[in-house]
Design an enzyme around this catalytic site. Structure first.
Site, PDB file in Angstrom:
ATOM      1  N   PRO A  32       0.814  -1.221   0.000  1.00 12.53           N
ATOM      2  CA  PRO A  32       0.000   0.000   0.000  1.00 12.53           C
ATOM      3  C   PRO A  32       0.846   1.268   0.000  1.00 12.53           C
ATOM      4  O   PRO A  32       0.460   2.289  -0.568  1.00 12.53           O
ATOM      5  CB  PRO A  32      -0.827  -0.112   1.282  1.00 12.53           C
ATOM      6  CG  PRO A  32      -0.269  -1.235   2.068  1.00 12.53           C
ATOM      7  CD  PRO A  32       0.588  -2.063   1.178  1.00 12.53           C
ATOM      8  N   LYS A  51       3.815   1.703  -1.488  1.00  9.34           N
ATOM      9  CA  LYS A  51       4.274   1.956  -2.863  1.00  9.34           C
ATOM     10  C   LYS A  51       3.125   2.444  -3.726  1.00  9.34           C
ATOM     11  O   LYS A  51       3.277   3.364  -4.519  1.00  9.34           O
ATOM     12  CB  LYS A  51       4.823   0.665  -3.487  1.00  9.34           C
ATOM     13  CG  LYS A  51       6.231   0.371  -3.087  1.00  9.34           C
ATOM     14  CD  LYS A  51       6.818  -0.725  -3.969  1.00  9.34           C
ATOM     15  CE  LYS A  51       8.169  -1.144  -3.455  1.00  9.34           C
ATOM     16  NZ  LYS A  51       8.689  -2.327  -4.111  1.00  9.34           N
ATOM     17  N   GLU A  69       9.706 -15.516 -10.003  1.00  9.04           N
ATOM     18  CA  GLU A  69      10.947 -15.582  -9.236  1.00  9.04           C
ATOM     19  C   GLU A  69      11.846 -14.416  -9.667  1.00  9.04           C
ATOM     20  O   GLU A  69      12.129 -14.266 -10.860  1.00  9.04           O
ATOM     21  CB  GLU A  69      11.651 -16.907  -9.514  1.00  9.04           C
ATOM     22  CG  GLU A  69      12.658 -17.237  -8.439  1.00  9.04           C
ATOM     23  CD  GLU A  69      13.498 -18.453  -8.804  1.00  9.04           C
ATOM     24  OE1 GLU A  69      14.588 -18.578  -8.249  1.00  9.04           O
ATOM     25  OE2 GLU A  69      13.065 -19.238  -9.672  1.00  9.04           O
ATOM     26  N   ASP A 111      12.022  -2.251  -8.599  1.00  8.53           N
ATOM     27  CA  ASP A 111      12.849  -3.098  -7.754  1.00  8.53           C
ATOM     28  C   ASP A 111      13.931  -2.205  -7.166  1.00  8.53           C
ATOM     29  O   ASP A 111      14.462  -1.337  -7.856  1.00  8.53           O
ATOM     30  CB  ASP A 111      13.485  -4.227  -8.568  1.00  8.53           C
ATOM     31  CG  ASP A 111      14.039  -5.305  -7.644  1.00  8.53           C
ATOM     32  OD1 ASP A 111      13.248  -5.858  -6.839  1.00  8.53           O
ATOM     33  OD2 ASP A 111      15.247  -5.583  -7.686  1.00  8.53           O
ATOM     34  N   SER A 112      14.219  -2.385  -5.882  1.00  4.22           N
ATOM     35  CA  SER A 112      15.157  -1.466  -5.249  1.00  4.22           C
ATOM     36  C   SER A 112      15.988  -2.168  -4.201  1.00  4.22           C
ATOM     37  O   SER A 112      15.697  -3.312  -3.818  1.00  4.22           O
ATOM     38  CB  SER A 112      14.380  -0.305  -4.615  1.00  4.22           C
ATOM     39  OG  SER A 112      13.457  -0.797  -3.686  1.00  4.22           O
ATOM     40  N   PHE A 148      11.797   2.744   6.518  1.00  5.15           N
ATOM     41  CA  PHE A 148      11.756   1.287   6.668  1.00  5.15           C
ATOM     42  C   PHE A 148      13.129   0.740   6.248  1.00  5.15           C
ATOM     43  O   PHE A 148      14.035   1.509   5.895  1.00  5.15           O
ATOM     44  CB  PHE A 148      10.638   0.695   5.795  1.00  5.15           C
ATOM     45  CG  PHE A 148      10.907   0.808   4.313  1.00  5.15           C
ATOM     46  CD1 PHE A 148      10.796   2.026   3.666  1.00  5.15           C
ATOM     47  CD2 PHE A 148      11.315  -0.296   3.557  1.00  5.15           C
ATOM     48  CE1 PHE A 148      11.065   2.140   2.306  1.00  5.15           C
ATOM     49  CE2 PHE A 148      11.577  -0.188   2.196  1.00  5.15           C
ATOM     50  CZ  PHE A 148      11.455   1.040   1.563  1.00  5.15           C
ATOM     51  N   ASP A 168      16.875   2.381   6.184  1.00  5.14           N
ATOM     52  CA  ASP A 168      16.882   3.828   6.460  1.00  5.14           C
ATOM     53  C   ASP A 168      17.608   4.208   7.754  1.00  5.14           C
ATOM     54  O   ASP A 168      18.337   5.203   7.765  1.00  5.14           O
ATOM     55  CB  ASP A 168      15.442   4.378   6.504  1.00  5.14           C
ATOM     56  CG  ASP A 168      14.871   4.609   5.109  1.00  5.14           C
ATOM     57  OD1 ASP A 168      15.640   4.978   4.210  1.00  5.14           O
ATOM     58  OD2 ASP A 168      13.657   4.412   4.926  1.00  5.14           O
ATOM     59  N   LYS A 175      12.432  12.893   2.243  1.00  8.84           N
ATOM     60  CA  LYS A 175      13.071  11.719   1.622  1.00  8.84           C
ATOM     61  C   LYS A 175      12.640  11.579   0.158  1.00  8.84           C
ATOM     62  O   LYS A 175      13.479  11.373  -0.721  1.00  8.84           O
ATOM     63  CB  LYS A 175      12.737  10.456   2.426  1.00  8.84           C
ATOM     64  CG  LYS A 175      13.529   9.253   1.937  1.00  8.84           C
ATOM     65  CD  LYS A 175      13.223   7.984   2.699  1.00  8.84           C
ATOM     66  CE  LYS A 175      13.615   6.792   1.849  1.00  8.84           C
ATOM     67  NZ  LYS A 175      13.032   5.545   2.300  1.00  8.84           N
ATOM     68  N   ARG A 210      13.748   6.215  -5.220  1.00  7.70           N
ATOM     69  CA  ARG A 210      12.404   5.922  -5.750  1.00  7.70           C
ATOM     70  C   ARG A 210      11.752   7.195  -6.275  1.00  7.70           C
ATOM     71  O   ARG A 210      11.137   7.194  -7.338  1.00  7.70           O
ATOM     72  CB  ARG A 210      11.544   5.259  -4.672  1.00  7.70           C
ATOM     73  CG  ARG A 210      10.310   4.559  -5.227  1.00  7.70           C
ATOM     74  CD  ARG A 210       9.618   3.662  -4.219  1.00  7.70           C
ATOM     75  NE  ARG A 210      10.477   2.606  -3.746  1.00  7.70           N
ATOM     76  CZ  ARG A 210      11.109   2.608  -2.579  1.00  7.70           C
ATOM     77  NH1 ARG A 210      10.948   3.588  -1.720  1.00  7.70           N
ATOM     78  NH2 ARG A 210      11.911   1.627  -2.246  1.00  7.70           N
TER      79      ARG A 210
HETATM   80  P1  IMP Z   1      11.754  -3.970  -2.985  1.00 11.74           P
HETATM   81  O1  IMP Z   1      11.941  -2.894  -3.987  1.00 11.74           O
HETATM   82  O2  IMP Z   1      10.420  -3.929  -2.332  1.00 11.74           O
HETATM   83  O3  IMP Z   1      12.121  -5.308  -3.533  1.00 11.74           O
HETATM   84  O4  IMP Z   1      12.782  -3.621  -1.797  1.00 11.74           O
HETATM   85  C1  IMP Z   1      13.956  -4.331  -1.528  1.00 11.74           C
HETATM   86  C2  IMP Z   1      14.559  -4.009  -0.189  1.00 11.74           C
HETATM   87  O5  IMP Z   1      15.482  -2.936  -0.338  1.00 11.74           O
HETATM   88  C3  IMP Z   1      13.609  -3.552   0.914  1.00 11.74           C
HETATM   89  O6  IMP Z   1      13.060  -4.642   1.586  1.00 11.74           O
HETATM   90  C4  IMP Z   1      14.543  -2.757   1.807  1.00 11.74           C
HETATM   91  O7  IMP Z   1      15.257  -3.630   2.655  1.00 11.74           O
HETATM   92  C5  IMP Z   1      15.519  -2.149   0.822  1.00 11.74           C
HETATM   93  N1  IMP Z   1      15.085  -0.778   0.449  1.00 11.74           N
HETATM   94  C6  IMP Z   1      14.614  -0.355  -0.757  1.00 11.74           C
HETATM   95  N2  IMP Z   1      14.313   0.967  -0.721  1.00 11.74           N
HETATM   96  C7  IMP Z   1      14.592   1.375   0.535  1.00 11.74           C
HETATM   97  C8  IMP Z   1      14.473   2.630   1.197  1.00 11.74           C
HETATM   98  O8  IMP Z   1      14.005   3.645   0.644  1.00 11.74           O
HETATM   99  N3  IMP Z   1      14.838   2.637   2.491  1.00 11.74           N
HETATM  100  C9  IMP Z   1      15.330   1.566   3.140  1.00 11.74           C
HETATM  101  N4  IMP Z   1      15.448   0.368   2.596  1.00 11.74           N
HETATM  102  C10 IMP Z   1      15.092   0.267   1.288  1.00 11.74           C
END
Ligand code: IMP
Length: 197
Positions: free
Chosen positions: A11, A13, A41, A70-71, A152, A155, A173, A179
């Protein structure tokens, strides 16, 4: 309104994407609300590949515009770890354990070598199947302890100019984050292609 499916049911995102894309005439619906139950996967070796894997899996079923992101965190002194394993680093999904592990692995590493960045890759596939990718980066350093109550993931240990990104308000932020940057590039692209139509 152009309908777009976001390859996530998170929610937080969904809200971020809606805030930026709805003013451009885009209706963003979560994968769950679109009734698409697929979780491919994420076995790519880069954020770009993983975002493409997620977007393509949904496009194949829905045949309408799709967005996937993806991050993660790259720490230079750890050769880019945790990277694509950020969400499951050390074999756990526990944020505090992730932060403890990074701090422990950097024991004895001096300030100037604690450089790191958050990276966000977004893949956008339009209704005709044209694929585009957008990358945002957020540079900082790994601190020595967890600080701050916002945010989260990593951070609390990600330091930018004397504070952690968990000490920034969500607005502060978003203005500088990986992002936020990738999302604004996507918004510019959609805006441009809309005005060409
Ligand atoms: P995903 O994009 O939901 O796959 O995120 C992958 C992981 O990267 C997350 O579970 C966090 O551990 C980390 N992550 C991605 N963006 C952030 C952020 O803005 N702050 C802190 N951790 C992040």
């Amino acid at each position: 309104m152009t309908k777009m499916i976001l390859a996530s049911s998170n929610p937080h995102k969904l809200r971020e994407f809606r805030e930026i894309l709805e003013p451009l005439g885009c209706e963003v619906v979560s994968q769950k609300d679109a009734g698409i139950d697929v979780e491919p996967e994420e076995n790519g070796s880069t954020f770009e590949e993983n975002s493409a894997i997620k977007a393509r899996a949904i496009y194949k079923i829905a045949k309408c515009a799709v967005i996937a992101d993806d991050s993660g965190l790259e720490v230079d002194a750890l050769g880019g770890e945790p990277g694509v394993y950020s969400a499951r680093y050390g074999g756990t999904r526990d944020d505090i354990a992730h932060n403890d592990l990074v701090i422990k692995k950097l024991e004895g590493v001096p300030d100037e070598k604690r450089t790191a960045r958050f990276v966000c890759a977004i893949t956008y596939i339009d209704a005709d199947g044209n694929e585009s990718r957008f990358l945002g980066k957020f540079e900082g350093r790994i601190g020595y302890e967890m600080r701050g109550e916002h945010g989260f993931g990593y951070d609390p240990i990600f330091m930018v100019g004397g504070i952690s990104s968990a000490e920034m308000t969500p607005e502060e932020k978003n203005a500088v984050s990986h992002r936020g940057k990738a999302l604004r590039l996507l918004a510019d692209y959609i805006n441009r292609t809309n005005s060409e139509d």
